[in-house]
Design a protein around this motif. Structure first.
Motif, short mmCIF file in Angstrom:
data_model
loop_
_atom_site.label_atom_id
_atom_site.label_comp_id
_atom_site.label_asym_id
_atom_site.label_seq_id
_atom_site.Cartn_x
_atom_site.Cartn_y
_atom_site.Cartn_z
N HIS A 108 9.77 2.57 7.09
CA HIS A 108 9.55 1.16 7.39
C HIS A 108 8.09 0.84 7.14
O HIS A 108 7.26 1.74 6.99
N GLY A 109 7.78 -0.43 7.05
CA GLY A 109 6.41 -0.83 6.80
C GLY A 109 6.35 -2.12 6.01
O GLY A 109 7.38 -2.67 5.60
N PRO A 110 5.14 -2.62 5.78
CA PRO A 110 4.98 -3.91 5.08
C PRO A 110 5.66 -3.97 3.72
O PRO A 110 6.19 -5.02 3.33
N LEU A 111 5.65 -2.86 2.97
CA LEU A 111 6.26 -2.87 1.64
C LEU A 111 7.77 -3.06 1.72
O LEU A 111 8.40 -3.52 0.76
N LEU A 112 8.37 -2.72 2.86
CA LEU A 112 9.83 -2.78 3.02
C LEU A 112 10.26 -3.89 3.97
O LEU A 112 11.40 -3.91 4.42
N ALA A 113 9.36 -4.81 4.27
CA ALA A 113 9.70 -5.90 5.18
C ALA A 113 10.72 -6.84 4.53
O ALA A 113 10.69 -7.05 3.31
N ALA A 121 17.27 17.65 10.57
CA ALA A 121 16.83 16.34 11.07
C ALA A 121 16.44 15.42 9.92
O ALA A 121 16.04 15.88 8.85
N HIS A 122 16.55 14.11 10.15
CA HIS A 122 16.01 13.13 9.23
C HIS A 122 14.50 13.03 9.44
O HIS A 122 13.98 13.37 10.50
N VAL A 123 13.81 12.53 8.41
CA VAL A 123 12.38 12.23 8.53
C VAL A 123 12.19 10.73 8.32
O VAL A 123 12.77 10.14 7.41
N LEU A 124 11.37 10.13 9.18
CA LEU A 124 11.01 8.72 9.06
C LEU A 124 9.55 8.62 8.65
O LEU A 124 8.68 9.24 9.28
N ALA A 125 9.28 7.85 7.59
CA ALA A 125 7.91 7.59 7.15
C ALA A 125 7.53 6.18 7.58
O ALA A 125 8.02 5.21 6.99
N PRO A 126 6.71 6.02 8.62
CA PRO A 126 6.36 4.68 9.11
C PRO A 126 5.15 4.10 8.36
O PRO A 126 4.33 4.84 7.80
N GLY A 127 5.05 2.78 8.36
CA GLY A 127 3.85 2.13 7.84
C GLY A 127 3.69 2.17 6.34
O GLY A 127 2.56 2.14 5.84
N ILE A 128 4.80 2.23 5.59
CA ILE A 128 4.70 2.26 4.13
C ILE A 128 4.18 0.90 3.64
O ILE A 128 4.84 -0.12 3.82
N ALA A 129 3.01 0.93 3.02
CA ALA A 129 2.38 -0.32 2.58
C ALA A 129 2.12 -0.36 1.08
O ALA A 129 1.85 -1.42 0.53
N GLU A 130 2.19 0.80 0.42
CA GLU A 130 1.85 0.86 -1.00
C GLU A 130 2.94 1.59 -1.78
O GLU A 130 3.63 2.46 -1.24
N GLN A 131 3.05 1.24 -3.06
CA GLN A 131 4.02 1.90 -3.94
C GLN A 131 3.74 3.39 -4.03
O GLN A 131 4.66 4.20 -4.10
N ALA A 132 2.46 3.78 -4.03
CA ALA A 132 2.12 5.19 -4.15
C ALA A 132 2.62 5.98 -2.94
O ALA A 132 3.06 7.13 -3.08
N GLN A 133 2.54 5.38 -1.75
CA GLN A 133 3.06 6.05 -0.56
C GLN A 133 4.57 6.19 -0.65
O GLN A 133 5.13 7.25 -0.31
N LEU A 134 5.24 5.14 -1.09
CA LEU A 134 6.70 5.18 -1.22
C LEU A 134 7.12 6.26 -2.21
O LEU A 134 8.06 7.02 -1.96
N ALA A 135 6.43 6.33 -3.34
CA ALA A 135 6.77 7.35 -4.35
C ALA A 135 6.56 8.75 -3.80
O ALA A 135 7.37 9.66 -4.05
N ALA A 136 5.51 8.93 -3.00
CA ALA A 136 5.24 10.27 -2.44
C ALA A 136 6.33 10.70 -1.48
O ALA A 136 6.86 11.82 -1.59
#
Length: 340
Positions: free
Chosen positions: A178-183, A153-168
């Motif tokens: 998806h999230g504010p950082l990727l709007a 399965a794919h994994v979706l990470a919702p609500g990405i708002a910070e670079q540190a979350q995206l890197a993780a």
């Protein structure tokens, strides 16, 4: 599921779907991107009859189940499981893509997740919000990613708002977010921040050698669609690389590569010659691969026709229905990473 923007493929920076809801008039949004609709388990547990409004909304909006992902949310009790399993089997047979929301927080039994074998597991937004500062949230998220990898399965990470979350999440091999950082910006385009060099070096080892991990939702139109409908689909979203023409059973009948199709339309008298005619006149035969095809075998299949070596491959299920597409650039990265 609410979101400030579309669901984004972190590897390519393309918008591949968007969260949506049925409006008060019983319609779904237009546009070429597949939709992701939240569906509470409490509704599914009432049986097939409770889902009639959903099917009717798709019909009225001119959409097909294969272009729609149902993100199942909420707790699921043991007493409800027999009805849930029958209803979910029915949704799968109709062509809907199935996903589980709130993974890591909501109480969906893990054995049920494995049995359903969903297309997607969406991490709980609350878990993502605590990443990477809370090691306990990180442990939960990594466990969900490992489960998803095990069932394809794919994994979706919702609500990405910070670079540190995206890197993780990138470091765990998560591709969808998806999230504010990727709007999208003012021009409507999504700009995914590039990974740092150390982060990029570790990403390849996370990927396994299976095509099903690389499948992205396809933009499909009926086999009898006019060329002007394809023009509209490509025009609405610049990241769309192909449109797949399908019959009433969602079996692929033709493939329209973005570059070649738009070149034909843009040529002298091209619009006048083709716009109101069936798009199938400009389509190539679809290059199909079964969902179980290894990535290396799919890449070899892509290279058999030098004129179409970078065309998207159409992934099919056991009934030859279109499940989605695989981009050749993804195959190249997959095989390169696997070979170290």
């Amino acid at each position: 599921m609410t979101s400030p923007g579309p669901i984004v493929d972190l590897d390519t920076g393309t918008a591949i779907a968007r969260p949506a809801a049925v409006d008060a008039a019983g319609f779904l949004p237009g546009g070429p991107l597949p939709l992701v609709l939240e569906l509470p388990f409490t509704v599914v547990a009432r049986g097939a009859g409770a889902l009639v409004p959903l099917h009717e909304a798709l019909r009225r909006s001119g959409r097909h189940p294969r272009d729609t992902m149902l993100l199942l949310s909420g707790p699921c009790g043991a007493a409800e499981r027999p009805v849930l399993q029958v209803t979910l089997d029915g949704l799968d047979n109709l062509g809907y893509l199935l996903g589980f929301g709130g993974a890591g927080l909501e109480s969906v039994p893990l054995d049920m997740v494995a049995e359903v074998s969903p297309y997607l597991l969406a991490l709980s937004p609350e878990v993502v919000a605590r990443v990477p500062r809370d090691h306990r949230a990180v442990a939960v998220a990594r466990a969900v990613v490992e489960l998803a990898r095990g069932i394809g399965a794919h994994v979706l990470a919702p609500g990405i708002a910070e670079q540190a979350q995206l890197a993780a999440v990138r470091g765990w091999g998560v591709r969808l977010a998806h999230g504010p950082l990727l709007a999208p910006g003012r021009d409507g385009r999504v700009r995914v921040p590039l990974p740092a060099p150390a982060e990029a070096a570790g990403m390849g080892a996370q990927l396994g050698p299976r095509v099903q991990e690389l499948v992205m939702p396809a933009v499909t139109l009926p086999a009898e669609a006019k060329a002007e409908e394809v023009v509209a689909a490509f025009g609405d979203e610049p990241s769309i690389t192909s449109v797949i023409l399908v019959d009433e059973y969602q079996r692929p009948q033709g493939s329209l590569d973005r570059g070649r199709f738009l070149l034909s339309i843009a040529a002298r008298y091209g619009h006048a010659l083709h716009a109101t005619k069936p798009a199938r006149r400009l389509a190539d035969p679809p290059r199909t691969v079964p969902k179980s095809t290894p990535a290396v075998a799919a890449m070899r299949a892509a290279g058999q026709d030098s004129a179409r070596v970078y065309d998207d491959l159409v992934v099919t299920d056991e009934l030859n229905r279109c499940m989605g597409i695989v981009r050749v650039s993804d195959l190249i990265r997959q095989v390169t990473a696997a070979n170290g």
